[in-house]
Motif scaffolding. Structure first.
Motif, short mmCIF file in Angstrom:
data_model
loop_
_atom_site.label_atom_id
_atom_site.label_comp_id
_atom_site.label_asym_id
_atom_site.label_seq_id
_atom_site.Cartn_x
_atom_site.Cartn_y
_atom_site.Cartn_z
N PHE A 172 -10.36 -0.75 6.45
CA PHE A 172 -9.88 -1.39 5.21
C PHE A 172 -8.80 -2.56 5.89
O PHE A 172 -8.20 -3.43 5.39
CB PHE A 172 -8.92 -0.26 4.28
CG PHE A 172 -8.52 -1.03 3.02
CD1 PHE A 172 -9.42 -0.82 1.69
CD2 PHE A 172 -7.27 -1.58 2.80
CE1 PHE A 172 -9.00 -1.57 0.82
CE2 PHE A 172 -7.03 -2.36 1.42
CZ PHE A 172 -7.74 -2.24 0.53
N LEU B 171 0.65 -1.26 -0.05
CA LEU B 171 -0.02 0.14 -0.17
C LEU B 171 1.12 0.89 -0.07
O LEU B 171 0.53 2.07 -0.86
CB LEU B 171 -0.91 0.09 1.19
CG LEU B 171 -1.84 -1.33 1.41
CD1 LEU B 171 -2.67 -1.11 2.74
CD2 LEU B 171 -2.56 -1.80 0.18
N TRP C 236 -7.58 -0.91 -2.79
CA TRP C 236 -6.99 0.07 -2.03
C TRP C 236 -7.06 1.50 -2.88
O TRP C 236 -7.54 2.43 -2.24
CB TRP C 236 -5.43 -0.20 -1.76
CG TRP C 236 -4.63 0.73 -1.33
CD1 TRP C 236 -3.84 1.29 -1.99
CD2 TRP C 236 -4.96 1.25 0.07
NE1 TRP C 236 -2.88 2.21 -0.90
CE2 TRP C 236 -3.71 2.16 0.11
CE3 TRP C 236 -5.60 1.21 1.15
CZ2 TRP C 236 -3.50 3.07 1.28
CZ3 TRP C 236 -5.48 1.88 2.21
CH2 TRP C 236 -4.44 2.78 2.38
#
Length: 497
Positions: free
Chosen positions: A329, A69, A350
């Motif tokens: 998330f 991420l 994402w």
């Protein structure tokens, strides 16, 4: 860690929609064609264009990690010669005869007319046309039918203003034949929330149900506001941090300069920028001034930590939006979403989630400046000029950081809350916001001069506003009390594109 080495991804676009993106209310971005990231979409240098989210056929060699991420955000770094300017702006469509907001069937006909006459490709959601794309530009619909142009990544402000002018020409050409006009204002001046049509987009139904649970003004944000935003690039994590801090600190100054939403349901609403105020009670889990950006520890990883805990809206599967409101998330990363039991997120999930976060400056693979009201065409060119002059010139950027270095969290928050009410007259330390605006405008002009593209002229609208100390909203209020004889209907002609 190279994400590409850990994921084998093929992207499937619903209805052939192509690269997608995110405007202010968080339409998902798609097309991960960045350094170290797989994908078939076009690389964007500062803006992404709006359409439904893409889906992925993902063969995960192993689950996503937080490092993946972070790497996604890092992939936005690019050398200065590749920096671009992306502008997104929204406007209200209305029937010229009745001044009423236009309904979806009218919007559909405008979209079809633009597609046929000016060679745009349609973006579909089910059987409904919900947007258009052409090259790296797109047109999308906000929840109440506000029209948004998500512009292409462009090198100069001359190109940006030409793009704006071309878009407004096309929309006007099609709209006039249908008796439809477009209004450049930050808040719907005449009609109540119940008068605003609802667009047939699945994600907006989820948001509409969720907003009243987390704030009192979220539905107004969705259905009755229009903004202009500027999307800018960064070269490194340190460059991102510096621009993020400068942009956040100065966002209230931009709000004052571009304040343009003083009316509600036919009369003055008590604010110069009601649109900006609305964001203070929309959903404070995902909006605001992000004080952690000013911490010494801030960087890409800290933004990821923040975003992991921002409540989700949805996941997109099989061309359907699945309501995941209230879950995080972080839960998704652990396979703990009851709506998709045991399923783990892809990088595309994402990317989509990042577009549902709404702070005053938003980080994706570029930075979005989000503090300005919608306005007439000259201001659509002036806002990017303002931010480019400040953030794309090293000397001006350093001057802003020096100026704002000792501003406290409380002072930044005070500006954020008071400027929508009192604009330039907001007291700050031993002066007023207007004093700050004068200083910042000089830095923006100097920054544009040093760029060497002869772009300073695009700041004339800002110079006039700061020079007089009268915000656009105050000019409208003066017209309302005098020439318009307290009849707000005149604003539809005054700010008609």
């Amino acid at each position: 860690m190279a994400v590409a080495s850990r994921l084998a991804v093929s992207r499937v676009s619903p209805d052939g929609a192509g690269p997608a993106a995110a405007g202010r209310r968080g339409r998902p971005a798609a097309g991960l064609a960045a350094v170290g990231l797989p994908g078939r979409g076009r690389r964007r240098g500062g803006a992404l264009a709006a359409s439904p989210p893409t889906e992925e056929a993902v063969q995960m060699t192993e689950p996503l990690t937080k490092e993946d991420l972070v790497a996604y955000l890092v992939s936005g770094c690019k050398p200065k010669e590749n920096w671009r300017i992306g502008t997104e702006h929204e406007k209200f469509g209305f029937e010229v005869d009745t001044l009423r907001p236009i309904k979806y069937d009218q919007i559909r006909d405008i979209l079809k007319g633009l597609a046929e006459r000016f060679d745009w490709d349609k973006i579909m959601e089910g059987d409904n046309v919900i947007g258009l794309k052409q090259g790296k530009q797109s047109i999308s619909l906000e929840p109440g039918g506000q029209f948004e142009l998500s512009g292409a990544p462009l090198e100069t402000l001359h190109q940006t203003c030409a793009e704006v002018n071309s878009h407004l020409y096309q929309v006007k050409a099609v709209g006039e034949e249908m008796g439809i006009g477009f209004l450049g204002l930050g808040f719907q001046p005449k009609w109540a929330l119940s008068d605003i049509p609802i667009m047939p987009k699945g994600r907006y139904e989820i948001m509409r149900n969720y907003m009243p649970k987390v704030g009192t003004l979220g539905l107004d944000m969705m259905f009755r506001t229009c903004t202009v935003q500027v999307n800018l690039d960064f070269s490194s994590e340190q460059d991102m941090i510096r621009k993020f801090r400068a942009g956040l600190a100065l966002q209230p100054i931009a709000t004052a300069i571009f304040a343009n939403s003083p009316f509600k349901e036919g009369k003055p609403n008590g604010f110069l920028s009601l649109r900006s105020h609305i964001w203070t009670d929309t959903d404070n889990n995902r909006a605001g001034m992000l004080p952690f950006v000013f911490d010494d520890s801030f960087g890409f990883e800290q933004y990821v930590d923040y975003a992991l805990d921002v409540p989700m809206y949805f996941v997109y599967r099989n061309k359907k939006y699945i309501d995941c409101t209230g879950m995080s998330f972080r839960d998704f990363m652990q396979g703990k979403l009851p709506q998709v039991p045991g399923e783990l997120p892809s990088l595309n999930d994402w990317e989509n989630h990042l577009t549902t976060i709404f702070p005053e400056v938003r980080l994706k693979r570029y930075l979005e400046m989000r503090g300005a009201d919608g306005g007439p065409w000259r201001r659509l060119c002036a806002l990017p000029a303002f931010w480019v002059g400040l953030l794309y010139d090293e000397e001006s950027l350093q001057s802003i950081l020096d100026m704002t270095f000792d501003w406290t969290k409380e002072e930044r928050e005070m500006l954020r809350r008071k400027v929508p009410v009192t604009g330039f007259k907001t007291p700050f330390r031993d002066g007023y916001v207007r004093d700050l605006a004068e200083e910042v405008l000089k830095l923006a002009k100097n920054g544009l001069e040093r760029r060497g593209y002869k772009e300073v002229g695009f700041l004339r609208e800002v110079e006039e506003t700061v020079g007089t100390g009268v915000t656009p909203a105050e000019r409208l209020l003066n017209l309302y009390e005098t020439k318009w004889q307290r009849n707000v209907d005149h604003v539809f002609e005054h700010l008609l594109y």
